[in-house]
Design a protein around this motif. Structure first.
Motif, short mmCIF file in Angstrom:
data_model
loop_
_atom_site.label_atom_id
_atom_site.label_comp_id
_atom_site.label_asym_id
_atom_site.label_seq_id
_atom_site.Cartn_x
_atom_site.Cartn_y
_atom_site.Cartn_z
N GLN A 8 68.14 98.04 20.25
CA GLN A 8 66.75 98.20 19.82
C GLN A 8 66.46 99.67 19.54
O GLN A 8 66.87 100.57 20.29
CB GLN A 8 65.80 97.70 20.91
N CYS A 9 65.72 99.91 18.46
CA CYS A 9 65.27 101.25 18.12
C CYS A 9 64.33 101.75 19.22
O CYS A 9 63.45 101.01 19.68
CB CYS A 9 64.54 101.20 16.78
N ILE A 10 64.50 103.01 19.64
CA ILE A 10 63.68 103.50 20.77
C ILE A 10 62.27 103.89 20.33
O ILE A 10 61.43 104.17 21.17
CB ILE A 10 64.33 104.69 21.52
N ASN A 11 62.03 103.94 19.03
CA ASN A 11 60.69 104.33 18.56
C ASN A 11 59.74 103.13 18.71
O ASN A 11 59.94 102.11 18.04
CB ASN A 11 60.78 104.77 17.10
N PRO A 12 58.72 103.23 19.56
CA PRO A 12 57.89 102.05 19.83
C PRO A 12 57.12 101.56 18.61
O PRO A 12 56.73 100.40 18.56
CB PRO A 12 56.94 102.53 20.93
N THR A 13 56.92 102.43 17.62
CA THR A 13 56.21 101.96 16.43
C THR A 13 57.15 101.18 15.50
O THR A 13 56.69 100.55 14.55
CB THR A 13 55.59 103.12 15.63
N CYS A 14 58.45 101.25 15.76
CA CYS A 14 59.44 100.50 14.97
C CYS A 14 60.02 99.37 15.82
O CYS A 14 59.79 98.21 15.53
CB CYS A 14 60.56 101.44 14.50
N ALA A 15 60.72 99.75 16.90
CA ALA A 15 61.27 98.77 17.86
C ALA A 15 62.10 97.66 17.21
O ALA A 15 62.18 96.55 17.73
CB ALA A 15 60.14 98.17 18.72
N ALA A 16 62.73 97.97 16.08
CA ALA A 16 63.58 96.98 15.42
C ALA A 16 64.72 96.57 16.35
O ALA A 16 65.21 97.39 17.13
CB ALA A 16 64.15 97.58 14.13
#
Ligand code: F0G
Length: 483
Positions: free
Chosen positions: A20-28
């Motif tokens: 999972q992407c660590i950027n919470p606005t992405c979180a892909a």
């Protein structure tokens, strides 16, 4: 309620382990059978995340000890895979192990005295005992396992020397068709490490530039040629490096220390340690976390500058990245390159910066900078009272001393310093410090601002004469006799 490393798994994620992407606005999210070294949507870092409630996790850490009894089984012999339930991303048949992680937590009272800690309060975690002589093997075993899962064969890294040594060893010591390609900066690698890359048959590409340049290039090359990247932007590397913490806790009979002190370069270790503690706490396997101290060399002090002076912070996964950009712009505009005798951490653009911010946030962390003089002095004290280490390793001890003097660490605190790499990785720095050869001292250490070798153990030159030799031994034995 303690948060997991990343937000809870979206309902669409059905597997026990995913990325999972660590950027919470992405979180892909992505499967563990995919290969990404940055989020394909937003280019941020990626985590390996687990749906713990679908996984069998021991209810006590001490249960891992039972695996010692069956050490003929390679997965139990490995100091990484003994803890496989805490990095459960791989089917056992895919695991690539060469027996890494047989490392030692050494009580170090003489070094404690130097640091200013009470007796019995300092331990040195000697990761130099790994097969390639540094902590990197903990991460390599996990990343090679993932490479095998995705059928990758050509594997590459940029390195200040230890990652490349570990990469080369894993390729040569396994018979799985892996081919090593390593990128190093010109004149930037200690001979012990270069020797390993060459001896183990890696394709060694030396570019004109430093580690930061090599890192940028290897990412481009990996992208263009579809080569599997083994640097610590690879999230599977960090899964393996979590086990350094598990072994420390195991050696302390599962009692959490007050401090973990670690040198910071590309910030993979500190990031992995933070993730280990977040997960252990989430799983209820520990009831408190230690504080984390990350130590920069003064000639490669990005983390210290950004966190200590420009107040960069985790902010729930949304740190102010313009602060980072403006610092890098300043480095470029003023032509500032990383420069330290601790060549392993001679890095100005740490790829795991964000994950390290998370670790610092979760562990009440601090960042400390130390000079090359302090590093070399601490290294000599570790050599005289511990198992030894290369200069970057001694940064942890020099940093602990500084934090102790500043009153951040108390004399009664229980402190673990990580010795990240073997003493013999960089004999040039050691001999330059001890030998008394002024030309060597000036060229290797003086050029880095090291002025004194206050703890030097000089070799004694004696005529080839029996009486002279005996007189000399008597003289020096008296001088060094215990009071
Ligand atoms: N200590 C040693 C001996 C290292 O080799 C490194 C990193 C570090 C500390 C810093 O660890 O990157 O996790 O913060 N060496 C890398 C290499 C960069 O290429 O061998 P980090």
């Amino acid at each position: 309620m303690i948060q997991q490393t990343t937000p809870p798994a979206p309902a669409s994620v059905q597997t026990a382990a995913y990325q999972q992407c660590i950027n919470p606005t992405c979180a892909a999210t992505f499967g563990v059978d995919e290969t990404h070294f940055a989020c394909p949507r937003c280019a941020d870092l990626i985590d390996v995340v687990y749906n713990w409630d679908r996984l069998p996790v021991p209810d006590r850490l001490a249960q891992f000890q039972t695996r010692w009894a069956d050490r003929h089984e390679p997965l139990n012999f490995s100091g990484v895979w003994r803890f496989r339930d805490l990095l459960p991303f791989a089917p056992p048949e895919s695991i690539v192990t060469i027996g890494e992680g047989q490392t030692l937590l050494q009580p170090a009272d003489k070094v404690a005295q130097y640091v200013g800690l009470n007796q019995g309060r300092l331990w040195l975690q000697y990761e130099g005992m790994n097969p390639s002589g540094s902590f990197k093997d903990n991460g390599m075993t996990a990343a090679f396992t993932h490479a095998r899962m995705v059928s990758a064969h050509r594997v590459a890294c940029a390195s200040t020397g230890n990652t490349s040594a570990a990469l080369a060893v894993y390729c040569s010591a396994t018979d799985l068709g892996f081919r090593a390609i390593i990128f190093i900066g010109s004149g930037k690698i200690a001979y012990g490490k270069l020797a390993q890359a060459l001896d183990h048959g890696a394709l060694t590409i030396q570019i004109v530039g430093d580690f930061d340049d090599a890192m940028q290039r290897v990412r481009q090359v990996a992208d263009r040629l579809g080569i599997y990247l083994m640097n610590s932007v690879n999230p599977f590397r960090l899964e393996g490096q979590k086990t350094i913490i598990f072994r420390i806790l195991e050696a302390l009979r599962w009692e959490v220390p007050d401090w973990i002190v670690v040198p910071g370069g590309n910030l993979g270790n500190s990031s992995a340690f933070g993730k280990a503690f977040i997960e252990l706490k989430y799983l209820g396997l520990i009831d408190r976390v230690p504080r984390l101290a990350v130590i920069n060399a003064s000639g490669a002090r990005t983390l210290d500058e950004l966190v200590g002076h420009r107040k960069l912070a985790w902010l729930d996964g949304l740190p102010e990245m313009s602060t980072v950009d403006s610092y890098y712009t300043h480095l470029d505009a003023d032509g500032i390159k990383a420069s330290t005798i601790a060549s392993a951490i001679e890095i100005n653009r740490p790829v795991n910066l964000k994950k390290c911010l998370r670790a610092l946030h979760f562990c009440g962390g601090v960042v400390q900078m130390v000079s090359d003089q302090e590093i070399m002095d601490a290294k000599a004290r570790v050599g005289a009272g511990g198992l030894g280490g290369e200069p970057a390793s001694a940064a942890s001890v020099a940093g602990a001393k500084r934090l102790r003097e500043a009153g951040v660490i108390a004399p009664s605190d229980r402190v673990v310093c990580i010795l990240t790499g073997h003493q013999l990785k960089d004999p040039t720095a050691t001999v330059a410090y001890h030998s008394g050869d002024q030309d060597l001292f000036d060229s290797v250490l003086g050029s880095r601002g090291v002025k004194r070798a206050g703890f030097a153990n000089r070799p004694v030159v004696v005529a080839n004469d029996l009486d002279d030799i005996i007189r000399t031994i008597a003289l020096y034995s008296e001088a060094s006799a215990p009071a």
